[in-house]
Design a protein around this motif. Structure first.
Motif, PDB file in Angstrom:
ATOM      1  N   GLN A   1       0.825  -1.207   0.000  1.00 22.25           N
ATOM      2  CA  GLN A   1       0.000   0.000   0.000  1.00 22.25           C
ATOM      3  C   GLN A   1       0.856   1.253   0.000  1.00 22.25           C
ATOM      4  OE1 GLN A   1      -0.447  -2.586   1.923  1.00 22.25           O
ATOM      5  NE2 GLN A   1      -2.589  -3.216   1.959  1.00 22.25           N
TER       6      GLN A   1
ATOM      7  N   ASP B   1      -9.962  -0.553  -6.724  1.00 24.01           N
ATOM      8  CA  ASP B   1     -10.243  -1.671  -5.819  1.00 24.01           C
ATOM      9  C   ASP B   1      -9.000  -2.056  -5.017  1.00 24.01           C
ATOM     10  OD1 ASP B   1     -12.832  -1.839  -6.527  1.00 24.01           O
ATOM     11  OD2 ASP B   1     -12.731  -3.847  -7.412  1.00 24.01           O
ATOM     12  N   ASP B   2      -9.209  -2.377  -3.755  1.00 22.18           N
ATOM     13  CA  ASP B   2      -8.191  -2.929  -2.851  1.00 22.18           C
ATOM     14  C   ASP B   2      -7.166  -1.926  -2.315  1.00 22.18           C
ATOM     15  OD1 ASP B   2      -9.284  -5.501  -3.141  1.00 22.18           O
ATOM     16  OD2 ASP B   2      -8.098  -5.865  -4.939  1.00 22.18           O
TER      17      ASP B   2
ATOM     18  N   THR C   1      -7.011  -0.008   0.118  1.00 20.56           N
ATOM     19  CA  THR C   1      -7.664   0.357   1.372  1.00 20.56           C
ATOM     20  C   THR C   1      -6.795   1.195   2.301  1.00 20.56           C
ATOM     21  OG1 THR C   1      -6.987  -1.787   2.294  1.00 20.56           O
ATOM     22  CG2 THR C   1      -9.194  -1.643   1.341  1.00 20.56           C
TER      23      THR C   1
END
Length: 238
Positions: free
Chosen positions: A37, A61-62, A64
């Motif tokens: 990330q 998407d993903d 986070t």
């Protein structure tokens, strides 16, 4: 198989950042900086000033853990519903200088951590009562230099934490008593360089005790009722 994928991912991280296995295992600070990330967060800073035209519901998407996304100076014309819904940690979203003309309901759905949203210098004409749903943590909203002519009742009602609202350089004509419903934390409101002719009584009631700056310069004010500015006890600049 999952363990093999994880191992490959960790190797990729170390190779990209030049970190040895020993460093990663023994140094907590280094370990935190080698998450995928974090790498993605750095990459996404480079999305501004490109020629991006289209976003899909699965584009982000993903991601986070992403905290800042800069998509300014592209050619984006539309925001699909739920396009940012997976960005649950996002705090700053910059869409300055694109070609966005409409903001559909739920286009910012899921951005419960968002604190700053920049939509300046687009072609936005209309907002809906559901445009800013879910943005309960938002503190700064920039909408200047668009083509907004009407503000629906309750359009900002979900923005209970909002402190700054920039609506200058649009084509707004009227402020109703329900335009700014529930903006009880608002401190700065910029409405200069619009076409405002009418301000209804009670238009500023919801933020009467919190507002510090209210800019109405360069409008076409003709009608505002007695006591329009009633209760603005902390106002420093008008």
């Amino acid at each position: 198989m999952e363990k093999k994928i994880a191992a490959a991912q960790h190797n990729m991280e170390r190779n990209m950042l030049g970190i040895t296995y020993k460093d990663r295992k023994t140094n907590e600070c280094v370990r935190k900086q080698t998450q995928v990330q974090d790498i993605i967060r750095t990459i996404n800073k480079k999305l501004y000033n490109n020629q991006i035209r289209t976003l899909t519901a699965k584009t982000f998407d993903d991601l986070t853990s992403l905290q800042k996304l800069n998509l300014s100076k592209n050619e984006i014309s539309a925001l699909p519903v739920n396009v940012f819904s997976g960005l649950t940690s996002l705090e700053i979203l910059d869409l300055f200088s694109n070609q966005i003309s409409t903001l559909p309901a739920n286009c910012f759905s899921g951005l419960k951590s968002l604190k700053e949203l920049n939509l300046n210098n687009n072609q936005i004409r209309t907002l809906t009562a559901k445009t800013f749903d879910d943005l309960t943590s938002l503190q700064k909203l920039y909408l200047y230099s668009n083509q907004i002519s009407t503000l629906p009742d309750d359009v900002f009602s979900d923005l209970i934490s909002l402190k700054e609202l920039h609506l200058n350089d649009n084509q707004i004509r009227t402020l109703s008593a329900k335009t700014f419903n529930d903006l009880s934390a608002l401190e700065k409101l910029y409405l200069h360089k619009n076409n405002i002719t009418t301000i209804d009584y009670g238009a500023f009631a919801f933020f009467a005790s919190s507002i510090l700056i209210l800019n109405l310069m360069d409008n076409k004010l003709q009608n505002y009722r007695d006591r329009t500015f009633e209760g603005l006890t902390n106002l420093k600049e008008l």
